[in-house]
Write an enzyme that holds these catalytic residues in place. Sequence first.
Site, PDB file in Angstrom:
ATOM      1  N   CYS A   1     -26.952 -27.855  -3.054  1.00  0.00           N
ATOM      2  CA  CYS A   1     -25.532 -28.225  -3.014  1.00  0.00           C
ATOM      3  C   CYS A   1     -24.638 -27.159  -3.669  1.00  0.00           C
ATOM      4  O   CYS A   1     -23.505 -26.950  -3.228  1.00  0.00           O
ATOM      5  CB  CYS A   1     -25.320 -29.593  -3.661  1.00  0.00           C
ATOM      6  SG  CYS A   1     -25.908 -29.719  -5.364  1.00  0.00           S
TER       7      CYS A   1
ATOM      8  N   HIS B   1     -24.878 -31.836  -9.722  1.00  0.00           N
ATOM      9  CA  HIS B   1     -24.513 -31.916  -8.306  1.00  0.00           C
ATOM     10  C   HIS B   1     -23.169 -31.215  -8.154  1.00  0.00           C
ATOM     11  O   HIS B   1     -22.330 -31.285  -9.046  1.00  0.00           O
ATOM     12  CB  HIS B   1     -24.417 -33.378  -7.837  1.00  0.00           C
ATOM     13  CG  HIS B   1     -24.099 -33.502  -6.384  1.00  0.00           C
ATOM     14  ND1 HIS B   1     -24.950 -33.028  -5.394  1.00  0.00           N
ATOM     15  CD2 HIS B   1     -23.025 -34.021  -5.737  1.00  0.00           C
ATOM     16  CE1 HIS B   1     -24.401 -33.261  -4.212  1.00  0.00           C
ATOM     17  NE2 HIS B   1     -23.234 -33.862  -4.389  1.00  0.00           N
TER      18      HIS B   1
END
Length: 128
Positions: free
Chosen positions: A111, A23
């Site tokens: 992301c 992430h």
Amino acid sequence: MAEGRSDPQPGDLIEIDRPGYQHWALYVGDEYVIHLTDEGASSLWHSSSSTGATRAKVKKQLLKEVVKNDKWRVNNKYDHSHTPFRVEEIIQRAEHWIDKELTYDVLNSNCEHFVTELRYGVRVSHQV
């Protein structure tokens, strides 16, 4: 290059090790990051790590809340191939998106794409 550091500076990319994927967030200072997440977004039926997600929300949160118990590092890994904007511009670009919903696509709009566009003006993700 700041790759691998754990002392973030405003404008740095933060890579967080999640089970099965990375992430990404953008450090904006005072222990806060801005990132693309499925939390609070409408019409999601899978997590943002899934190919089924279609919407994601940009949030500003404390780094420790985003990281939880996962490992993380500063990783400005594209600095060798792309010139970052000035820190002030990176932060301004990021803050513009807070609380907005964006289309999410694991291959073209994830992301990592989000934060690299903020830092460099180019959407890059080599994890897909």
